[in-house]
Design a protein around this motif. Structure first.
Motif, PDB file in Angstrom:
ATOM      1  N   THR A 269      42.383  24.252  -2.929  1.00  0.00           N
ATOM      2  CA  THR A 269      42.571  25.708  -2.810  1.00  0.00           C
ATOM      3  C   THR A 269      41.278  26.319  -2.292  1.00  0.00           C
ATOM      4  O   THR A 269      40.216  25.710  -2.360  1.00  0.00           O
ATOM      5  N   LEU A 270      41.389  27.530  -1.814  1.00  0.00           N
ATOM      6  CA  LEU A 270      40.184  28.241  -1.381  1.00  0.00           C
ATOM      7  C   LEU A 270      40.243  29.694  -1.856  1.00  0.00           C
ATOM      8  O   LEU A 270      39.372  30.154  -2.569  1.00  0.00           O
ATOM      9  N   CYS A 271      41.319  30.397  -1.496  1.00  0.00           N
ATOM     10  CA  CYS A 271      41.380  31.811  -1.886  1.00  0.00           C
ATOM     11  C   CYS A 271      41.907  31.993  -3.311  1.00  0.00           C
ATOM     12  O   CYS A 271      41.718  33.046  -3.909  1.00  0.00           O
ATOM     13  N   TYR A 272      42.540  30.992  -3.854  1.00  0.00           N
ATOM     14  CA  TYR A 272      43.144  31.110  -5.183  1.00  0.00           C
ATOM     15  C   TYR A 272      42.078  31.337  -6.256  1.00  0.00           C
ATOM     16  O   TYR A 272      41.087  30.600  -6.312  1.00  0.00           O
TER      17      TYR A 272
ATOM     18  N   GLY B  54      47.581  34.181  -1.326  1.00  0.00           N
ATOM     19  CA  GLY B  54      48.152  33.271  -0.324  1.00  0.00           C
ATOM     20  C   GLY B  54      47.541  33.457   1.049  1.00  0.00           C
ATOM     21  O   GLY B  54      48.199  33.257   2.065  1.00  0.00           O
ATOM     22  N   SER B  55      46.273  33.826   1.104  1.00  0.00           N
ATOM     23  CA  SER B  55      45.713  34.202   2.407  1.00  0.00           C
ATOM     24  C   SER B  55      45.077  33.045   3.181  1.00  0.00           C
ATOM     25  O   SER B  55      45.040  33.070   4.396  1.00  0.00           O
ATOM     26  N   CYS B  56      44.579  32.026   2.514  1.00  0.00           N
ATOM     27  CA  CYS B  56      43.842  30.996   3.264  1.00  0.00           C
ATOM     28  C   CYS B  56      44.740  29.866   3.752  1.00  0.00           C
ATOM     29  O   CYS B  56      44.420  29.195   4.711  1.00  0.00           O
ATOM     30  N   ARG B  57      45.856  29.636   3.102  1.00  0.00           N
ATOM     31  CA  ARG B  57      46.829  28.611   3.476  1.00  0.00           C
ATOM     32  C   ARG B  57      46.276  27.186   3.417  1.00  0.00           C
ATOM     33  O   ARG B  57      46.721  26.307   4.129  1.00  0.00           O
ATOM     34  N   ILE B  58      45.265  26.991   2.579  1.00  0.00           N
ATOM     35  CA  ILE B  58      44.727  25.637   2.422  1.00  0.00           C
ATOM     36  C   ILE B  58      45.590  24.849   1.441  1.00  0.00           C
ATOM     37  O   ILE B  58      45.693  23.637   1.521  1.00  0.00           O
ATOM     38  N   CYS B  59      46.220  25.558   0.526  1.00  0.00           N
ATOM     39  CA  CYS B  59      46.992  24.871  -0.517  1.00  0.00           C
ATOM     40  C   CYS B  59      48.419  24.585  -0.083  1.00  0.00           C
ATOM     41  O   CYS B  59      49.260  24.280  -0.908  1.00  0.00           O
TER      42      CYS B  59
ATOM     43  N   ALA C 240      52.694  28.071   0.540  1.00  0.00           N
ATOM     44  CA  ALA C 240      51.414  28.152  -0.177  1.00  0.00           C
ATOM     45  C   ALA C 240      51.696  27.862  -1.646  1.00  0.00           C
ATOM     46  O   ALA C 240      52.340  28.658  -2.335  1.00  0.00           O
TER      47      ALA C 240
ATOM     48  N   CYS D 145      49.935  27.973  -4.243  1.00  0.00           N
ATOM     49  CA  CYS D 145      49.344  28.855  -5.248  1.00  0.00           C
ATOM     50  C   CYS D 145      50.219  30.081  -5.506  1.00  0.00           C
ATOM     51  O   CYS D 145      50.103  30.722  -6.541  1.00  0.00           O
TER      52      CYS D 145
HETATM   53 FE1  FES Z   1      44.620  30.100  -0.418  1.00  0.00          FE
HETATM   54 FE2  FES Z   1      46.691  29.126  -1.786  1.00  0.00          FE
HETATM   55  S1  FES Z   1      44.631  28.810  -2.130  1.00  0.00           S
HETATM   56  S2  FES Z   1      46.716  30.286   0.024  1.00  0.00           S
END
Ligand code: FES
Length: 378
Positions: free
Chosen positions: A35-38, A46-51, A63, A65
């Motif tokens: 995760t990054l933005c979570y 749900g902004s970074c879309r890494i998860c 996403a 998260c």
């Molecule tokens: Fe960033 Fe889920 S951690 S969208």
């Protein structure tokens, strides 16, 4: 458990409670989804879309998260499609600012165009202060993002450091929103928010004022939440690069009786940073301005480090044994001359519960009086 509450992740079945997200179920069962933005405790953006993960039957990746676990859902967390999407998202995030960290440990001859242009920005010649402690860097290494097809933009907003505590480097900001969540949902200070639109986007304080002129109370929650080098504590920055030799000492904040758990980041026997312990109460990572930034006194050359005894109007240094013997002897004499009730003890909300307990024990058992009170009863 009914089959309605079963989800399949990477080929295994797991039970979930209604309302839990895919990420929460995975975490609970030891499955690592990056995760990054979570930000734990705040609503997911749900902004970074890494998860992102692949859900059977869903057209797009979801996403994890932000997506609730569903009955009989079949989820893949590391499929080729997922890995490709995470890499692309990382490339886009790395292209959103000046992230020269990936180049730092490499021979200049092997730098890519992306790294060369990232290193070309004058104000970022130095190692990023978050180097070695940056989630974006960790993920770029984990997913082996070595190049970037996208060009980082020119630095749009200057670094802001006109306050005693926090440096804001907008060129390193990836607009993940963790700082905004931390400020608005965890600390509920509502001092910062997203401002402007598109390429102009920026985290702003009260209509884009400097933090010192805004509603910011400098609790530093945003600094702790920032996954990159966009928000850095000034004292941490002044201490220079240090991450390899850093010792983390867990302790209890001594500023008040709440008992917030914190880590002292120590190098060369000096504290250069304080962070809250995220997985322990009562503060779960949060600290106030004093707890997070009020530690320069520890190494201040004017700090008193030995007891002082007043003799003939002048103070002289003494050992702890000598000072305690003197205090004990004086208390004993007052008690003998005027009785134990002639002595009273005032405790403080600024010390720990344990210290307050000991003070009342000392008053009642050693002095022999119930004259014990507390400043919080004012
Ligand atoms: Fe960033 Fe889920 S951690 S969208």
């Amino acid at each position: 458990m009914s089959s309605e509450n079963i989800i399949v992740i990477d080929g295994k079945e797991y039970a979930f409670s209604p309302g839990e997200t895919i990420l929460e179920v995975a975490e609970k069962n030891g499955i690592d989804i990056p995760t990054l933005c979570y930000l734990k405790g705040a609503s997911p953006t749900g902004s970074c879309r890494i998860c992102v993960v692949e859900v059977e039957g869903a057209r797009a990746l979801v996403a994890s998260c932000a997506a609730p676990a569903g009955a009989n859902m079949v989820v893949r967390t590391e499929s080729p499609r997922v890995l490709k999407a995470r890499r692309l998202n990382l490339e886009l995030l790395l292209a959103s600012g000046q992230h020269n960290c990936l180049a730092q440990d490499m021979d200049v001859d092997s730098w890519t165009d992306f790294q060369l242009s990232a290193m070309g920005v004058k104000e970022h010649e130095d190692l990023c202060p978050a180097y070695g402690n940056c989630k974006l860097q960790d993920l770029a290494i984990r997913y082996q993002v070595k190049t970037n097809r996208f060009q980082p933009p020119d630095t749009r907003y200057p670094i802001e450091n006109v306050n005693p505590f926090i440096v804001r480097d907008f060129s390193r900001c990836i607009l993940c929103g963790r700082c905004v969540q931390a400020c608005n949902e965890i600390q509920v200070n509502n001092a910062i928010s997203f401002g402007y639109r598109g390429a102009e986007s920026k985290i702003v304080a009260r209509g884009d004022l400097a933090l010192k002129d805004s509603d910011c109370v400098f609790c530093g929650e945003c600094v702790q939440a920032c996954p990159v080098g966009a928000l850095i504590s000034k004292q941490d920055l002044l201490a220079g690069p240090k991450h390899d030799e850093t010792m983390m000492v867990r302790t209890t904040c001594a500023y008040c009786g709440v008992g917030c758990q914190l880590y002292l980041h120590v190098r060369d026997n000096k504290v250069f940073k304080v962070t809250g312990v995220e997985d322990a109460g009562p503060n779960f990572g949060s600290l106030c301005v004093k707890g997070r930034f009020g530690y320069d006194f520890i190494n201040d050359p004017e700090r008193l480090t030995t007891p002082l005894i007043r003799e003939n109007g002048n103070l002289r240094e003494a050992s702890w044994d000598e000072a305690l013997d003197l205090v004990s002897e004086r208390f004993g004499r007052i008690k003998e001359d005027s009785g134990p009730d002639s002595i009273g003890v005032l405790c403080s909300a600024r010390i720990t519960n344990e210290d307050n307990y000991l003070a009342q024990k000392f008053t009642r058992a050693a002095i022999g009086t119930n004259n014990i009170d507390h400043c919080a009863r004012l």
